[in-house]
Enzyme design. Sequence first.
Site, PDB file in Angstrom:
ATOM      1  CG  HIS A   1       2.889  -2.437  -6.035  1.00 55.26           C
ATOM      2  ND1 HIS A   1       1.644  -1.920  -6.254  1.00 55.26           N
ATOM      3  CD2 HIS A   1       2.846  -3.042  -4.816  1.00 55.26           C
ATOM      4  CE1 HIS A   1       0.867  -2.236  -5.228  1.00 55.26           C
ATOM      5  NE2 HIS A   1       1.566  -2.917  -4.350  1.00 55.26           N
TER       6      HIS A   1
ATOM      7  CD  GLU B   1      -4.876  -3.848   0.896  1.00 54.03           C
ATOM      8  OE1 GLU B   1      -3.837  -3.228   0.669  1.00 54.03           O
ATOM      9  OE2 GLU B   1      -5.048  -5.027   0.542  1.00 54.03           O
TER      10      GLU B   1
ATOM     11  CB  CYS C   1       2.273  -4.328   6.359  1.00 54.82           C
ATOM     12  SG  CYS C   1       0.740  -4.501   5.451  1.00 54.82           S
TER      13      CYS C   1
ATOM     14  CG  ASP D   1      -3.795  -0.553  -2.035  1.00 50.79           C
ATOM     15  OD1 ASP D   1      -3.759   0.138  -3.068  1.00 50.79           O
ATOM     16  OD2 ASP D   1      -3.285  -1.678  -1.956  1.00 50.79           O
TER      17      ASP D   1
HETATM   18  C1  PEP Z   1      -0.628  -1.485   1.238  1.00 51.63           C
HETATM   19  O1  PEP Z   1      -1.543  -1.321   0.441  1.00 51.63           O
HETATM   20  O2  PEP Z   1      -0.301  -0.635   2.101  1.00 51.63           O
HETATM   21  C2  PEP Z   1       0.164  -2.722   1.209  1.00 51.63           C
HETATM   22  C3  PEP Z   1       1.032  -3.005   2.143  1.00 51.63           C
HETATM   23  O3  PEP Z   1       0.005  -3.560   0.156  1.00 51.63           O
HETATM   24  P1  PEP Z   1       0.558  -3.234  -1.308  1.00 51.63           P
HETATM   25  O4  PEP Z   1       1.481  -2.045  -1.202  1.00 51.63           O
HETATM   26  O5  PEP Z   1       1.255  -4.443  -1.790  1.00 51.63           O
HETATM   27  O6  PEP Z   1      -0.677  -2.910  -2.079  1.00 51.63           O
HETATM   28 MG    MG Z   2      -2.301  -2.948  -0.732  1.00 54.45          MG
END
Ligand code: PEP
Ligand code: MG
Length: 592
Positions: A214, A457, A528, A481
């Site tokens: 992140h 995910e 996403c 994820d």
């Molecule tokens: C993902 O897991 O691809 C996602 C968009 O959520 P995050 O990156 O916030 O876990």
């Molecule tokens: Mg995620």
Amino acid sequence: MTFAIHGLAVARGIAIGRAVLVASSRLDVAHYFIEPSQVAAEIGRVRDGRNAVVEELQRLQASIGQMSPKDTPQELTALLDVHLMLLQDEELSNGVGHWIKDRLYNAEWALTTQLEVVGRQFDEMEDEYLRERKADLEQITEKVLRAMRGVTSPLVHPPGRHGRKTSQQDLLLDDTVDVPLILVAHDLSPSDMLQFKQSIFAGFITDVGGKTSHTAIVARSLDIPAVVGARLSSPLIRQDDWVVIDGDAGVVVIDPSPIILAEYGFKQRQGELQRGRLSRLLHTPAVTMDGHKIELLANIEMPEDAAAALAAGAVGVGLFRSEFMFMGRHGKLPNEEEQYQAYKRAVEGMQGLPVTIRTVDVGADKPLDDTLRDDAHLNPALGLRAIRWSLADPAMFLTQLRAILRAAVHGHVHLLIPMLVHASEIRQTMALIDHARVQLDNRGMAYGPVKIGAMIEIPAAALTLKVFLKYFDFLSIGTNDLIQYTLAIDRADESVAHLYDPMHPAVLRLVANTIAEGHAQNKPVSVCGEMAGDIAMTRLLLGMGLRSFSMHPAQILAVKQEVLRADTTKLTAWAEQVISDEEPSTRIARKA
Ligand code: PEP
Ligand code: MG
């Protein structure tokens, strides 16, 4: 001497500047430049802070002196002596003075910078006793910082004197404050990164971290060159060293020679030209050569990011990571009104375009607070994260749901739920959404309609789509994820980063099936995760049938360029071949 360190490319572009080494734990001090006329006042602030601590320690010493010899804690007396000695050390105060006078750093920044410089000297000491005194130095610095908090600078906000981009020639000759600054740290938490949204740094480097950690994701959203997982950067780079970040190659060059600087300066200008060319696509609709309209959405972390999303030509927000509003608040979570106002700002900021608000996804590498890192559990990524955390605290979850439902009065809001895997979790979530509506009805408060979607995910979710399609209006594939959990690779761990492969056939199969099954049921499907903003993946995702991509605003135009050049009639069969390949990455390199 010029040398290079290799890490993981995170955010594109070249940055050239001076290194600022910062310990993660000390990032909560303000970093800004002062005006020359404020130098004396800033030095005075440090002096006053230090004097306050000296007085406090002397008072303590005096009270110990009044004890009977047998009660006198010998160790404490010795410690106080060491602390007083360190506080009055000339190197510390001269160094702090240097950063304030010569570099125009604000007092707190100067103090923590000098702490890094002196701390490093302690690290190099042969004598173990002396080496351990670094901890004392850190303690007294913390004390001085705390004392200074009572004597805050009149400059609440940085005055906006950001490191100015200078020409290469300037860089070679320049020794003033007006050069870009590169942040170097062992590690940065996502909430640390968030602080840099308004920061003075032109790029950053960390020793640890994976490409889709992140921290890296927030860095990408800042759109400044960055390299993570560049092991040993923070011990090898010294304060004020000249550093080049090649965010495309994942390379850091320290103390570059004039020839290397010239080369990177050229690359930097090429990058700027390329961006300029892309900006011409801003108002061009994203339509493939064979006429498919593609939805390019933005991922945002804060309501204020809506402006960047619009400026980049996004047709909506596909992922608002609401958890960033919950971080770094020392356990005091935002209440309903605060959340409602924030979601409303995001919705209004998007001027009628849809906004997908994801309910809070804390845990794993997104601790609520840096001081609350989850060290107690062996596998936090498999622990109480995202919807699991929300369902474990229904009152908190209901607060968030009410705020989102209320914000839906002001525009198109989609509600997105992260990390679901069990049908029972889905039913519980739906029941709580209904309950939030009932609570608002009982209070006579207005709320709007929302479409409800689930993140796909976790492989188990991708393999049991039927239940998701029964309950949800849309799906959003979180590839970050999905890759982590399919391949059993911690996305934040640079030591296994080479195995974190978005092109693994199992990952591609799960993504392709989710798109196909969703569309077969006439349910919109979006991606996403970082895959959506990776131009190497655009054609493959189009070939799989994807028509909705959500990414950092900075990536939108580059992805649009790929879309404009794509012909999906040629991509469908090719995508199937790629997915069936033993090593899809070699086939994708050959393209359709
Ligand atoms: C993902 O897991 O691809 C996602 C968009 O959520 P995050 O990156 O916030 O876990
Ligand atoms: Mg995620």
